[in-house]
Every structure is written in structure tokens, then in C-alpha cells.
Design an enzyme around this catalytic site. Structure first.
Site, PDB file in Angstrom:
ATOM      1  N   ARG A 153       0.839  -1.195   0.000  1.00  0.00           N
ATOM      2  CA  ARG A 153       0.000   0.000   0.000  1.00  0.00           C
ATOM      3  C   ARG A 153       0.875   1.246   0.000  1.00  0.00           C
ATOM      4  O   ARG A 153       1.919   1.306   0.686  1.00  0.00           O
ATOM      5  CB  ARG A 153      -0.868  -0.032   1.263  1.00  0.00           C
ATOM      6  CG  ARG A 153      -1.892   1.073   1.373  1.00  0.00           C
ATOM      7  CD  ARG A 153      -2.980   0.948   0.362  1.00  0.00           C
ATOM      8  NE  ARG A 153      -4.164   1.727   0.703  1.00  0.00           N
ATOM      9  CZ  ARG A 153      -5.075   2.072  -0.197  1.00  0.00           C
ATOM     10  NH1 ARG A 153      -4.937   1.724  -1.461  1.00  0.00           N
ATOM     11  NH2 ARG A 153      -6.142   2.748   0.171  1.00  0.00           N
ATOM     12  N   THR A 197      -8.609   1.204 -10.416  1.00  0.00           N
ATOM     13  CA  THR A 197      -7.950   0.027  -9.846  1.00  0.00           C
ATOM     14  C   THR A 197      -8.021  -1.149 -10.826  1.00  0.00           C
ATOM     15  O   THR A 197      -8.739  -1.097 -11.812  1.00  0.00           O
ATOM     16  CB  THR A 197      -8.582  -0.308  -8.467  1.00  0.00           C
ATOM     17  OG1 THR A 197      -8.539   0.847  -7.655  1.00  0.00           O
ATOM     18  CG2 THR A 197      -7.932  -1.441  -7.760  1.00  0.00           C
ATOM     19  N   SER A 216     -10.293  -0.653   0.148  1.00  0.00           N
ATOM     20  CA  SER A 216     -11.377  -1.638   0.019  1.00  0.00           C
ATOM     21  C   SER A 216     -10.937  -2.835  -0.818  1.00  0.00           C
ATOM     22  O   SER A 216     -11.768  -3.701  -1.131  1.00  0.00           O
ATOM     23  CB  SER A 216     -12.587  -0.995  -0.664  1.00  0.00           C
ATOM     24  OG  SER A 216     -13.052   0.089   0.076  1.00  0.00           O
TER      25      SER A 216
HETATM   26  N1  GLY Z   1      -8.014   3.258  -3.863  1.00  0.00           N
HETATM   27  C1  GLY Z   1      -9.128   2.440  -3.654  1.00  0.00           C
HETATM   28  C2  GLY Z   1      -8.943   1.486  -2.548  1.00  0.00           C
HETATM   29  O1  GLY Z   1      -7.827   1.212  -2.163  1.00  0.00           O
HETATM   30  O2  GLY Z   1      -9.901   0.999  -2.017  1.00  0.00           O
END
Ligand code: GLY
Length: 572
Positions: free
Chosen positions: A111, A382, A454
Site C-alpha cells: 500500500r 484500480t 477496500s
Molecule cells: N483506492 C481504492 C482502494 O484502495 O480501495
């Protein structure tokens, strides 16, 4: 590469080959049934990703003797080239991997991370009002990328091939170019204003204009960056030296506060995934700082207490929506687990779920406060891909640069498009992010912290076999993965094409409404849900891009399916 092996979404591309495969499979099954058990039987491999060229890159690696982790590196880096608006080296993600030889599995947390110089005040003006778009545009919106470190970790943990092989397809596609498809064109059309604002962003256009389908997009700077990574490895090529310096200069030139140390200190983290059982299935999913696995655990924990039919049946849909409402309501307490969050204990969660279950009625929406009218966005952002190899190694990876084309900033001379993941932090309890998600202090901005996600890369194992799945789409990732999981677990037959194609609904507690994909549901269906008290609203566009692969435990056959809403490709 033999392209006629491919199946896309719900469509078969070459019937003669399918017949050949069908006959070979039948003969194989007939022979193998005489040999049960099948200790030496070779299992089939499968890959599903959001772009045909990325799936092809992964297949090439499996052909060269690589395993699922090697293929995953190839797919991820190729997606960075051919689906640049979704993910890339300038972003991050979560990579769930399983090694069949010792059944070891782990989630790599790649992340993005807030830079050391960032403070919540960077996003507010002197009056304490949030600065418009500060979390999505400009240097302050960009978090330190994690994907390169995550891919380095994946290669170390379970890969077997050198980067010279796994990155070869991506380098060639970046250097020689590839013909863009209608999805690329439509997304550039939507984001053209943002792309025009930076020199790097202009490179995704055709001489300043939205390109036409078939335009060949060449990314020589990105090819050079990837070649450097092959020479020096992800960590030293990307997080130090001239590439890192170029990223720092670009971000800070746009108002950011990065330092070289922020990059040097970035670490991908091995995290134990969330593992739980639902009925007879063992589910492995994303741990914090993604809320995805916990939400799946909570929603299924509620649903376990009810008789369920097909998730498209209105009575079952009511219960699924109720389960989603409780799961999303609880999301406010989640954030980066390394920042003082109390550990999430499954036992305590179960006690709480039992309480929720008491409030869920099959007849009526349960009373949970909150109303809002503004629409939820998200559905394309995404990317996700799923891989399983013939040895049973598998990877589920959901990767992102957050919103389409991220911040639109490209590190000068690097071809690296940078994320706007800072938008996934919670600025204040009353301020929702781009996915209309509100949160709590656990997800507040802090230096070195990772924003709550998410993303829900998931494995499901039961007596039928193993399913590897995931999806893009911001907050809608969770409902997509939940619906797909229910479809798999509650059916004896595995039909991945139906799973990825079926219509979708979504509820995230706030805004308080049940969203439906357009054209997916009849007026009778809607009325049944409204009669139970749901506030129903059709979305403007379909959403999501689910990618799933399955390997059967009975005959080792594989299936794969790529969501027909996207332009991806499934191979097996
Ligand atoms: N950037 C969308 C997520 O990580 O949920």
C-alpha cells in the site's frame, strides 16, 4: 503465443480449438477417472486479467517454466504499461499469494504510504475548510508508491525467474507501443482535462487530443525505467538514485513534501491474511490496511445465520444488503494497523455479529441512521488479476493508483504515473472521499501511515476446488467480491462466466441507498426491495471488472473468466 487459446468474458474466440479442448478434456477425464486418485495428474493453469496483453505476458511466463508468482510479476508490470489509468509502478496494492509445496501463504501489503512531511493541515485552508481536490490533485495527493517493493517481495518469496524474463513483455510493449482499445479512449476522454495539465499526462494523448482506437501508445521513458529495474532490482532502481530523485522533484514541484528518505525507507510488509470459514468454504482475504477482508468476514458472518437462495433472488438480496450495511457501518473504526489500532479479534467480531444478526429481519430494513443524496462514484478505478499454475501456486492481486490516471503527475523522464491515494485517508468524520466513504480517526492522515483500502483479493477453497478472485471499483469492490463468493459457494456447479457477468447491487451504509446496475433488475424486483424499506437507485453505468480463476479438486481442470464489462481476457 497462441491467441486462439483465449476466452474473453463470456465469448469463445475459436470454436475449432474449443472442440479440440473439449475432446481432449473428455478423453482426459475418461482416462483419469480410471486412475483415481491422481497423484501425477497435471493440473491446468489459468490467468484472468483486465487486459489481453497482460494475460498473454503471464501465459508466456508460465510457458517458460515460471510459476504463478513469476506470472503475477509479469502481469502486474504489463498492466502498468497497457492499463496505465488503473495501476502501475507509481501506485500500490495487495498481493495475496499461496505456495502449494508447503501451503504457505501471505498477503504482501504494498500500500502507498503518506510521506514523512505530510500533515492533515496540508488539506485544509486557514478557515479549517477542506481545500477543494487537495487529496486528488497536486503533489500533496501523492503517497509513496508501494508496488515496486511489493513485486520485489513477491519475487523473493515465491518467484523463480529473473526480472529479465518477467519484465520482458512489459518493456517491449512500453518501447514499441501497443494499440489502445475503446476502454482506453473512453477513460482518456473522461480524464482529458487532468491529463492536459501536466507534461507527463500529455503523453497519454495523441498530440494533445483524445486518441482514436488503434492509436499506438509508446512509453519510452517507462521502458527505460523498467530496463533499469531489470539491471538493479526494484528496490535500488526505484527507491534510490535518479528515478527516485525525479519522482521527488515532480511531486514537490506540484506542491508535495516528499524526501528521498521517504522512498529509501519504503517497505512492503508481509501480513497474515484474514482466514475464516463460511459454511463449508475456507476463505482467505485481505488484511488491514484493507478493510476488504474484514468486511467480507462480517457480511458472511451475518449471512451464515440465514437460509439463502441465489444472491439475485430479491429475498436473499435483502439479506445480503443488510449484511453489507453492517459491514460498511463498522468500517469507520478501521485504519492502518501499525498506528495504534486495537487488534481485530475474530472472537470479539463474532460476538458483535451475533448482535447484528438479532437485528436483521427477513422482512424489513433494520434501523440504521444516515441519509445522503450524492452519488457514489467508482467502478473502473484500480485493477485486479488472478493466477493459478499447474502446481497449485496462486496469486490474487488488486493494484491501484486510486482514481483513473491517479494524480495525473508523471515523474519527469521516468514514465511513472503517480497515484492520488491520499484521498483514501479520512480528512474528518464528516468529509467523505471520492468513493463516498466516511471514516474515523483510525484512518486519519499521519506521516508514514497507509490509507484504508477496500481492495479484496481473495481465495476460496471448498470441496469443489479453489477459486481466486478480486475486482476493482473502490468501495464497490467489496460487494462485487461478496456477490461472486456467494455465487460460488452456494452452487454445486462452478460457472465463472455467470459469476463475472451477473448483475450487481451495492450498499455501503452511507449514502443510505441500494444501488443497482442499470438494466440489471426488473421493476418487480425493485418493488420487492422497496417494500422491505430499501431506498433503491439505479447507477448511471455498470461497474466493476471481476477477474476469477478456478482449479477443480476433482479433475484438476481450470476455468477462468474476465468480466464482460471490461476488455480483459481469461486464459486456461
Ligand atoms: N483506492 C481504492 C482502494 O484502495 O480501495
Amino acid at each position: 503465443m497462441n491467441v486462439i487459446q483465449y476466452r474473453t468474458g463470456a465469448f469463445y474466440l475459436n470454436t475449432s480449438l474449443i472442440w479440440f479442448r473439449f475432446l481432449s478434456c473428455s478423453i482426459f477425464l475418461a482416462v483419469s477417472s480410471l486412475l483415481i486418485p491422481h497423484p501425477l495428474m497435471a493440473a491446468q493453469s489459468a490467468i484472468a486479467s483486465a487486459h489481453p496483453l497482460a494475460t498473454a505476458a503471464g501465459e508466456r511466463i508460465l510457458d517458460q517454466g515460471g510459476n504463478a508468482c513469476d506470472a503475477a510479476v509479469a502481469v502486474a508490470v504489463t498492466l502498468a504499461v497497457v492499463e496505465p489509468f488503473s495501476s502501475g509502478l507509481g501506485g500500490g496494492g495487495f498481493l495475496l499469494w499461496h505456495r502449494s509445496s508447503d501451503r504457505q501463504q501471505m498477503m504482501i501489503d504494498a500500500r502507498e504510504t503518506a510521506p514523512s512531511g505530510i500533515r492533515p493541515q496540508h488539506f485544509f485552508d486557514v478557515d479549517g475548510s477542506p481545500i477543494k481536490d487537495a487529496t486528488v490533485r497536486g503533489g500533496a495527493a501523492v503517497a509513496i508508491p508501494g508496488l515496486p517493493a511489493g513485486l520485489a517481495r513477491l519475487s523473493e518469496r515465491c518467484g523463480s525467474l529473473p526480472l529479465g524474463k518477467t519484465l520482458a513483455s512489459a518493456i517491449q510493449l512500453a518501447r514499441d507501443g501497443f494499440a489502445v482499445d475503446s476502454r482506453y479512449v473512453n477513460i482518456v476522454e473522461m480524464r482529458q482535462a487532468r491529463l492536459r495539465q501536466s507534461e507527463g499526462g500529455q503523453r497519454f494523448l495523441d498530440r494533445g487530443q483524445v486518441p482514436k482506437v488503434g492509436f499506438v501508445l509508446r512509453q519510452p521513458d517507462l521502458a527505460n525505467t523498467l530496463e533499469r529495474i531489470v539491471e538493479d532490482g526494484f528496490k535500488s532502481a526505484f527507491y534510490s538514485g535518479p528515478i527516485a530523485q525525479a519522482l521527488v522533484n515532480t511531486v514537490n514541484g506540484a506542491g508535495g513534501v516528499w524526501t528521498m528518505n521517504d522512498l529509501v525507507n519504503y517497505q512492503a510488509i508481509d501480513r497474515e491474511p484474514i482466514v475464516f470459514t463460511y459454511r463449508n468454504a475456507r476463505i482467505t482475504s485481505a488484511a488491514l490496511p484493507s478493510a476488504g477482508g474484514i468486511a467480507l468476514f462480517q457480511a458472511l458472518g451475518v449471512l451464515e445465520h440465514f437460509e439463502l437462495g441465489d444472491a439475485q433472488n430479491p429475498q436473499t438480496a435483502h439479506l445480503v444488503v443488510e449484511a453489507l450495511r453492517y459491514a460498511f457501518r463498522d468500517r469507520w473504526r478501521l485504519g492502518d494497523p501499525d498506528f495504534g489500532l486495537p487488534p481485530i479479534s475474530k472472537d470479539l467480531e463474532k460476538i458483535k455479529l451475533n448482535q447484528y444478526v438479532k437485528n436483521v429481519s427477513p422482512d424489513r430494513v433494520s434501523a440504521l441512521e444516515s441519509l445522503d443524496e450524492s452519488p457514489i462514484s467508482g467502478g473502473d478505478h484500480t485493477t485486479h488479476f488472478s493466477v493459478i499454475d499447474s502446481a497449485g501456486n496462486r496469486v490474487a492481486a488488486t493494484l491501484t493508483i486510486n482514481l483513473l490516471f491517479g494524480s495525473g503527475l508523471v515523474g519527469q523522464g521516468t514514465g511513472v504515473l503517480l497515484n492520488n491515494e491520499m484521498d483514501d485517508f479520512t480528512l474528518r468524520g464528516d468529509i467523505a472521499n471520492s468513493f463516498k466513504l466516511k471514516g474515523g480517526v483510525a484512518n486519519g492522515v499521519a506521516p508514514g501511515k497507509r490509507p484504508l483500502s477496500s481492495m479484496t483479493p481473495t481465495f476460496i477453497e471448498d470441496e469443489k476446488g479453489v477459486l481466486v478472485l478480486g475486482a476493482p471499483g473502490g468501495s464497490r469492490i467489496i460487494s462485487q467480491v461478496l456477490l461472486a463468493s456467494l455465487n460460488y459457494i452456494h452452487n454445486n456447479e462452478v460457472d465463472l462466466r455467470r459469476m463475472v457477468s451477473m448483475p450487481r447491487y451495492h450498499h455501503q451504509f452511507w449514502p443510505d441507498r441500494l444501488e443497482l446496475e442499470p438494466n440489471g433488475y426488473s421493476s418487480e424486483w425493485v418493488k420487492k426491495l422497496e417494500d422491505k424499506g430499501h431506498r433503491v437507485q439505479f447507477g448511471v453505468r455498470p461497474w466493476g471488472n471481476l477477474q476469477a480463476v478456478f482449479q477443480s479438486s476433482k479433475n484438476a481442470n481450470a476455468q477462468a473468466a474476465s468480466d464482460p464489462r471490461g476488455s480483459g481476457l481469461a486464459w486456461y
